[in-house]
Design a protein around this motif. Structure first.
Motif, mmCIF file in Angstrom:
data_model
loop_
_atom_site.group_PDB
_atom_site.id
_atom_site.type_symbol
_atom_site.label_atom_id
_atom_site.label_comp_id
_atom_site.label_asym_id
_atom_site.label_seq_id
_atom_site.Cartn_x
_atom_site.Cartn_y
_atom_site.Cartn_z
ATOM 1 N N TYR A 247 65.336 0.508 66.779
ATOM 2 C CA TYR A 247 63.988 0.093 67.169
ATOM 3 C C TYR A 247 62.919 0.680 66.241
ATOM 4 C CZ TYR A 247 65.285 -2.352 71.432
ATOM 5 O OH TYR A 247 65.784 -3.279 72.312
ATOM 6 N N ILE A 248 63.029 1.963 65.950
ATOM 7 C CA ILE A 248 62.031 2.607 65.095
ATOM 8 C C ILE A 248 62.112 2.088 63.669
ATOM 9 C CG2 ILE A 248 61.265 4.800 64.096
ATOM 10 C CD1 ILE A 248 62.343 6.192 66.618
ATOM 11 N N GLY A 249 63.331 1.868 63.191
ATOM 12 C CA GLY A 249 63.500 1.526 61.793
ATOM 13 C C GLY A 249 63.661 0.058 61.486
ATOM 14 N N GLY A 250 64.292 -0.699 62.400
ATOM 15 C CA GLY A 250 64.660 -2.060 62.051
ATOM 16 C C GLY A 250 64.076 -3.174 62.873
ATOM 17 N N MET A 251 63.394 -2.867 63.962
ATOM 18 C CA MET A 251 62.822 -3.899 64.810
ATOM 19 C C MET A 251 61.401 -4.215 64.360
ATOM 20 S SD MET A 251 64.641 -5.222 67.259
ATOM 21 C CE MET A 251 65.961 -4.961 68.440
ATOM 22 N N GLY A 252 61.280 -5.097 63.399
ATOM 23 C CA GLY A 252 59.969 -5.430 62.869
ATOM 24 C C GLY A 252 59.925 -5.171 61.367
ATOM 25 N N ALA A 253 58.855 -5.622 60.758
ATOM 26 C CA ALA A 253 58.679 -5.409 59.325
ATOM 27 C C ALA A 253 58.221 -3.976 59.061
ATOM 28 C CB ALA A 253 57.659 -6.403 58.784
ATOM 29 N N LYS A 254 58.281 -3.552 57.823
ATOM 30 C CA LYS A 254 57.920 -2.176 57.486
ATOM 31 C C LYS A 254 56.494 -1.839 57.915
ATOM 32 C CE LYS A 254 57.580 1.101 53.635
ATOM 33 N NZ LYS A 254 58.161 2.180 54.444
ATOM 34 N N ASP A 255 55.577 -2.779 57.726
ATOM 35 C CA ASP A 255 54.175 -2.505 58.044
ATOM 36 C C ASP A 255 53.764 -2.998 59.426
ATOM 37 O OD1 ASP A 255 53.780 -1.342 55.513
ATOM 38 O OD2 ASP A 255 53.435 -3.317 54.613
ATOM 39 N N VAL A 256 54.667 -3.706 60.127
ATOM 40 C CA VAL A 256 54.345 -4.208 61.463
ATOM 41 C C VAL A 256 55.557 -3.967 62.365
ATOM 42 C CG1 VAL A 256 53.547 -6.134 62.865
ATOM 43 C CG2 VAL A 256 52.876 -6.002 60.459
ATOM 44 N N ASN A 257 55.644 -2.754 62.887
ATOM 45 C CA ASN A 257 56.713 -2.381 63.813
ATOM 46 C C ASN A 257 56.065 -1.614 64.964
ATOM 47 O OD1 ASN A 257 58.749 -0.990 65.223
ATOM 48 N ND2 ASN A 257 60.110 -1.031 63.459
ATOM 49 N N PHE A 258 55.898 -2.285 66.094
ATOM 50 C CA PHE A 258 55.170 -1.699 67.216
ATOM 51 C C PHE A 258 55.918 -0.510 67.821
ATOM 52 C CE2 PHE A 258 54.140 -6.362 67.327
ATOM 53 C CZ PHE A 258 52.917 -6.231 66.693
ATOM 54 N N HIS A 259 57.249 -0.515 67.749
ATOM 55 C CA HIS A 259 58.029 0.598 68.283
ATOM 56 C C HIS A 259 57.830 1.844 67.412
ATOM 57 C CE1 HIS A 259 59.742 -2.711 70.454
ATOM 58 N NE2 HIS A 259 60.331 -3.191 69.384
ATOM 59 N N HIS A 260 57.801 1.639 66.106
ATOM 60 C CA HIS A 260 57.496 2.734 65.182
ATOM 61 C C HIS A 260 56.151 3.343 65.535
ATOM 62 C CE1 HIS A 260 55.467 4.274 61.578
ATOM 63 N NE2 HIS A 260 56.655 4.599 61.098
ATOM 64 N N ASP A 261 55.175 2.499 65.837
ATOM 65 C CA ASP A 261 53.823 2.975 66.137
ATOM 66 C C ASP A 261 53.781 3.803 67.417
ATOM 67 O OD1 ASP A 261 53.114 1.542 63.908
ATOM 68 O OD2 ASP A 261 52.227 -0.130 65.010
ATOM 69 N N VAL A 262 54.617 3.439 68.403
ATOM 70 C CA VAL A 262 54.664 4.201 69.654
ATOM 71 C C VAL A 262 55.043 5.654 69.382
ATOM 72 C CG1 VAL A 262 55.947 4.511 71.811
ATOM 73 C CG2 VAL A 262 55.141 2.249 71.160
ATOM 74 N N PHE A 263 56.062 5.855 68.559
ATOM 75 C CA PHE A 263 56.518 7.213 68.277
ATOM 76 C C PHE A 263 55.551 7.950 67.354
ATOM 77 C CE2 PHE A 263 60.358 5.170 69.792
ATOM 78 C CZ PHE A 263 60.831 6.134 70.675
ATOM 79 N N ALA A 264 54.851 7.218 66.512
ATOM 80 C CA ALA A 264 53.821 7.847 65.685
ATOM 81 C C ALA A 264 52.705 8.392 66.577
ATOM 82 C CB ALA A 264 53.270 6.837 64.681
ATOM 83 N N ARG A 265 52.299 7.603 67.585
ATOM 84 C CA ARG A 265 51.274 8.077 68.524
ATOM 85 C C ARG A 265 51.770 9.264 69.347
ATOM 86 N NH1 ARG A 265 50.208 2.473 69.264
ATOM 87 N NH2 ARG A 265 51.585 2.433 71.085
ATOM 88 N N MET A 266 53.069 9.340 69.530
ATOM 89 C CA MET A 266 53.669 10.412 70.325
ATOM 90 C C MET A 266 53.704 11.729 69.550
ATOM 91 S SD MET A 266 57.266 9.966 72.384
ATOM 92 C CE MET A 266 56.954 8.215 72.711
ATOM 93 N N GLY A 267 53.360 11.672 68.256
ATOM 94 C CA GLY A 267 53.371 12.873 67.438
ATOM 95 C C GLY A 267 54.530 12.954 66.474
ATOM 96 N N TYR A 268 55.267 11.857 66.314
ATOM 97 C CA TYR A 268 56.443 11.839 65.446
ATOM 98 C C TYR A 268 56.257 10.885 64.262
ATOM 99 C CZ TYR A 268 58.818 14.174 69.337
ATOM 100 O OH TYR A 268 59.178 15.060 70.321
ATOM 101 N N ALA A 269 55.080 10.845 63.699
ATOM 102 C CA ALA A 269 54.804 9.908 62.602
ATOM 103 C C ALA A 269 55.721 10.163 61.411
ATOM 104 C CB ALA A 269 53.338 10.015 62.181
ATOM 105 N N ASP A 270 55.897 11.421 61.032
ATOM 106 C CA ASP A 270 56.747 11.733 59.878
ATOM 107 C C ASP A 270 58.199 11.358 60.156
ATOM 108 O OD1 ASP A 270 54.548 12.669 58.549
ATOM 109 O OD2 ASP A 270 54.951 14.789 58.951
ATOM 110 N N VAL A 271 58.655 11.640 61.371
ATOM 111 C CA VAL A 271 60.020 11.293 61.741
ATOM 112 C C VAL A 271 60.203 9.783 61.718
ATOM 113 C CG1 VAL A 271 61.721 11.298 63.614
ATOM 114 C CG2 VAL A 271 60.392 13.365 63.124
ATOM 115 N N ALA A 272 59.251 9.067 62.307
ATOM 116 C CA ALA A 272 59.337 7.608 62.369
ATOM 117 C C ALA A 272 59.360 7.001 60.971
ATOM 118 C CB ALA A 272 58.170 7.043 63.175
ATOM 119 N N ASP A 273 58.540 7.539 60.074
ATOM 120 C CA ASP A 273 58.520 7.040 58.691
ATOM 121 C C ASP A 273 59.873 7.270 58.014
ATOM 122 O OD1 ASP A 273 55.916 6.236 58.964
ATOM 123 O OD2 ASP A 273 55.053 7.957 57.893
#
Length: 341
Positions: A247-273
């Motif tokens: 979900y974080i890495g493959g569900m969506g395009a690199k610049d448009v992945n809403f699941h990635h954004d959820v974890f970035a807001r949670m404080g895991y932006a570096d991990v999500a990237d």
């Protein structure tokens, strides 16, 4: 807090033991069962087929993708299932993402919130059956503008069992969560964490403030929460990491992945990237391994029974009203014993 069972969508075929798990969920006193769709199995058919073996539990879609059907087609399915279940149906809707909407359904994705608002309004009008349905929106027109000119407003031939079928909206961003609170009867979060409860309370409050009648007393928040009872926390986390990496890495395009954004807001932006970089590079195992245990613990209940019971108290203080579980019949039974003790 109520318990629900989330069957999800199929992978290569029907999940083994699905009917046994649904029957077990009802026997255990679960409040609801939910199905989903991606770009394979649909949400309505499995719910009707397996739901026919139940008599009490509510049956919901989590989610029906709006791009897959016109609003009137979705309303037809909702009314049909509501009749067949004796008023136990819940319509869960979601916008999905541009890869699926444009790549699979061939529909435009821009302005998903505005489209959702129109979509829900038309579904409500069809189900209410107060008058022939006409609608002149930006995205939907009934009758169609610019067609043969022979279309006319129609009213469903089926009289609704309930003139208002509950509609829940899947949402991750704050604006979409606020929209769920404004126009729907519930919110379906995917990766909820107690540490973000305040953030989502504020988004919900914004939406409730736009409702003419304010916050409804029966508004539901049904969150999918992985629960793994295991004496070894790390091994429990390992069972969840691959799905999170997807979900974080493959569900969506690199610049448009809403699941990635959820974890970035949670404080895991570096991990999500990092997870996204590894996953899109084809290094899926490394992407999963890059997910720290503390991230898993933020969105799941994992570990020994005592640890899970202690952490459950924190979840019970959040906006979540229903915890949606996954697994086979035996898993549901063991997890329910831990959560309900």
């Amino acid at each position: 807090m109520k318990l629900g069972y989330h069957l999800g969508y199929w992978s290569s075929g029907p999940p083994a033991g699905a009917l046994d798990a649904i029957v077990q969920a009802e026997r255990l006193g679960f409040d609801s069962v939910w199905t989903a769709e991606g770009y394979g199995s649909d949400a309505f058919t499995p719910l009707a087929w397996w739901g026919a073996s139940t008599s009490r539990i509510r049956l919901g879609t989590n989610i029906v993708q709006m791009a897959a059907r016109t609003p009137t087609a979705t309303a037809m399915s909702a009314m049909t299932l509501d009749h067949l279940t004796g008023g136990r149906f819940v319509l869960g809707l979601g916008a999905s993402g541009p890869q699926v909407v444009e790549g699979w359904y061939g529909q435009p994705y821009p302005r998903p919130l505005a489209r959702t608002r129109e979509y829900v309004e038309i579904v409500r009008r069809v189900v209410a059956r107060e008058r022939p349905v006409s609608y002149d929106g930006r995205f939907f027109q009934l009758p169609l503008a610019g067609g043969t000119g022979l279309g006319k407003p129609l009213k469903s031939t089926v009289h609704p069992l309930r003139t208002r079928v509950p509609i829940h909206l899947a949402a991750e961003g704050p604006k979409n969560v606020a929209l769920a609170a404004e126009i729907c009867d519930g919110w379906l979060p995917l990766f909820f964490s107690p540490k973000t409860d305040g953030f989502y309370r504020a988004a919900l409050a914004e939406g409730f403030a736009r409702r003419p009648d304010g916050e409804p007393a029966d508004f539901e928040v049904a969150a999918s929460v992985p629960v793994i009872v295991h004496e070894d926390v790390e091994r429990a986390a390992d069972l969840i990491r691959p799905s999170l990496a997807l979900y974080i890495g493959g569900m969506g395009a690199k610049d448009v992945n809403f699941h990635h954004d959820v974890f970035a807001r949670m404080g895991y932006a570096d991990v999500a990237d990092k997870v996204q970089e590894l996953y899109l590079d084809g290094r899926k195992a490394q992407a999963a391994a890059a997910i720290p245990t503390r991230l898993v613990e933020d969105i799941a209940l994992i570990g020994p029974a005592g640890k899970i019971r202690a952490e459950l108290a924190v979840w019970e203080e959040t906006v979540v009203t229903t915890m949606l579980l996954r697994g086979d019949a035996a898993t549901l039974r063991s997890v329910a014993e831990v959560l309900c003790r």
